[in-house]
Design a protein around this motif. Structure first.
Motif, PDB file in Angstrom:
ATOM      1  N   LYS A  11       1.152  -0.579   0.231  1.00 37.70           N
ATOM      2  CA  LYS A  11       0.208   0.095  -0.560  1.00 37.70           C
ATOM      3  C   LYS A  11       1.031   1.121  -0.567  1.00 37.70           C
ATOM      4  O   LYS A  11       0.686   2.072  -0.994  1.00 37.70           O
ATOM      5  CB  LYS A  11      -0.628  -0.017   1.249  1.00 37.70           C
ATOM      6  CG  LYS A  11      -2.135   1.250   1.008  1.00 37.70           C
ATOM      7  CD  LYS A  11      -2.757   0.781   2.865  1.00 37.70           C
ATOM      8  CE  LYS A  11      -3.672   2.286   3.158  1.00 37.70           C
ATOM      9  NZ  LYS A  11      -4.994   2.096   1.720  1.00 37.70           N
ATOM     10  N   GLU A  15       1.322   4.638  -2.098  1.00 37.73           N
ATOM     11  CA  GLU A  15       0.528   6.596  -1.993  1.00 37.73           C
ATOM     12  C   GLU A  15       1.148   7.001  -1.059  1.00 37.73           C
ATOM     13  O   GLU A  15       3.037   6.431  -0.893  1.00 37.73           O
ATOM     14  CB  GLU A  15      -0.106   5.472  -0.360  1.00 37.73           C
ATOM     15  CG  GLU A  15      -1.964   4.521  -1.171  1.00 37.73           C
ATOM     16  CD  GLU A  15      -2.640   4.783   0.385  1.00 37.73           C
ATOM     17  OE1 GLU A  15      -1.926   4.876   1.045  1.00 37.73           O
ATOM     18  OE2 GLU A  15      -3.278   3.891   0.006  1.00 37.73           O
ATOM     19  N   HIS A  55     -13.444  12.664  -9.606  1.00 38.01           N
ATOM     20  CA  HIS A  55     -13.486  11.585  -9.942  1.00 38.01           C
ATOM     21  C   HIS A  55     -14.796  10.293 -11.013  1.00 38.01           C
ATOM     22  O   HIS A  55     -14.338   9.482 -11.878  1.00 38.01           O
ATOM     23  CB  HIS A  55     -13.490  10.286  -8.564  1.00 38.01           C
ATOM     24  CG  HIS A  55     -14.738  10.988  -7.514  1.00 38.01           C
ATOM     25  ND1 HIS A  55     -14.856  11.754  -7.019  1.00 38.01           N
ATOM     26  CD2 HIS A  55     -15.965   9.717  -7.943  1.00 38.01           C
ATOM     27  CE1 HIS A  55     -16.442  11.377  -6.431  1.00 38.01           C
ATOM     28  NE2 HIS A  55     -16.689  10.232  -6.935  1.00 38.01           N
ATOM     29  N   CYS A  81     -13.199  10.341   2.101  1.00 37.76           N
ATOM     30  CA  CYS A  81     -12.986  10.163   0.438  1.00 37.76           C
ATOM     31  C   CYS A  81     -12.566   8.713  -0.213  1.00 37.76           C
ATOM     32  O   CYS A  81     -11.025   8.743  -0.042  1.00 37.76           O
ATOM     33  CB  CYS A  81     -12.804  11.784   0.084  1.00 37.76           C
ATOM     34  SG  CYS A  81     -13.354  12.309  -1.397  1.00 37.76           S
ATOM     35  N   ASN A  82     -12.880   8.232  -0.824  1.00 34.57           N
ATOM     36  CA  ASN A  82     -12.700   7.506  -1.733  1.00 34.57           C
ATOM     37  C   ASN A  82     -11.941   8.024  -3.116  1.00 34.57           C
ATOM     38  O   ASN A  82     -11.628   7.268  -4.054  1.00 34.57           O
ATOM     39  CB  ASN A  82     -12.731   5.804  -1.391  1.00 34.57           C
ATOM     40  CG  ASN A  82     -14.683   6.248  -2.149  1.00 34.57           C
ATOM     41  OD1 ASN A  82     -14.899   7.146  -2.894  1.00 34.57           O
ATOM     42  ND2 ASN A  82     -14.888   5.132  -2.586  1.00 34.57           N
ATOM     43  N   SER A  84      -9.571  10.071  -4.909  1.00 37.61           N
ATOM     44  CA  SER A  84      -8.434   9.703  -5.197  1.00 37.61           C
ATOM     45  C   SER A  84      -8.301   8.309  -5.583  1.00 37.61           C
ATOM     46  O   SER A  84      -6.976   8.568  -6.338  1.00 37.61           O
ATOM     47  CB  SER A  84      -7.705  10.416  -4.292  1.00 37.61           C
ATOM     48  OG  SER A  84      -7.526   9.440  -3.452  1.00 37.61           O
ATOM     49  N   THR A  85      -8.942   7.447  -5.385  1.00 38.48           N
ATOM     50  CA  THR A  85      -8.643   5.960  -5.564  1.00 38.48           C
ATOM     51  C   THR A  85      -8.810   5.905  -7.265  1.00 38.48           C
ATOM     52  O   THR A  85      -8.273   4.570  -6.856  1.00 38.48           O
ATOM     53  CB  THR A  85      -8.552   5.267  -4.711  1.00 38.48           C
ATOM     54  OG1 THR A  85     -10.882   4.525  -4.716  1.00 38.48           O
ATOM     55  CG2 THR A  85      -8.100   4.823  -3.796  1.00 38.48           C
TER      56      THR A  85
END
Length: 85
Positions: A11, A15, A55, A81-82, A84-85
């Motif tokens: 991970k 990141e 997104h 918040c997801n 950015s994935t």
């Protein structure tokens, strides 16, 4: 336990935190910052030089112009918040 260690090592390879990003932008032009929030968030404030790509609009067509030699660092509203994935 080993599986957990491997999970977090993998991970972390993909990141970075704000300090890492700041250092990367100070020392390299190989990074592009992408703000993935909705327009009102980007317009209110964003990282200088960040490009805006909400997104919900990220797909093969909207990203085809991106330079594949760069590393893109995406951010959104925070840890919950997801986008950015």
């Amino acid at each position: 336990m080993q599986a957990q260690i491997e999970f977090y090592q993998n991970k972390l390879a993909f990141e970075m935190d704000p300090a890492d990003l700041f250092a990367a932008l100070e020392t390299s032009t190989d990074y592009v910052v992408v703000d993935t929030r909705k327009a009102h968030g980007y317009e209110k404030e964003h990282i200088p030089s960040a490009v805006h790509l909400p997104h919900g609009q990220i797909n093969e067509v909207s990203t085809q112009h991106l330079d594949k030699s760069k590393t893109y660092v995406c951010y959104c509203d925070g840890i919950g918040c997801n986008a950015s994935t």
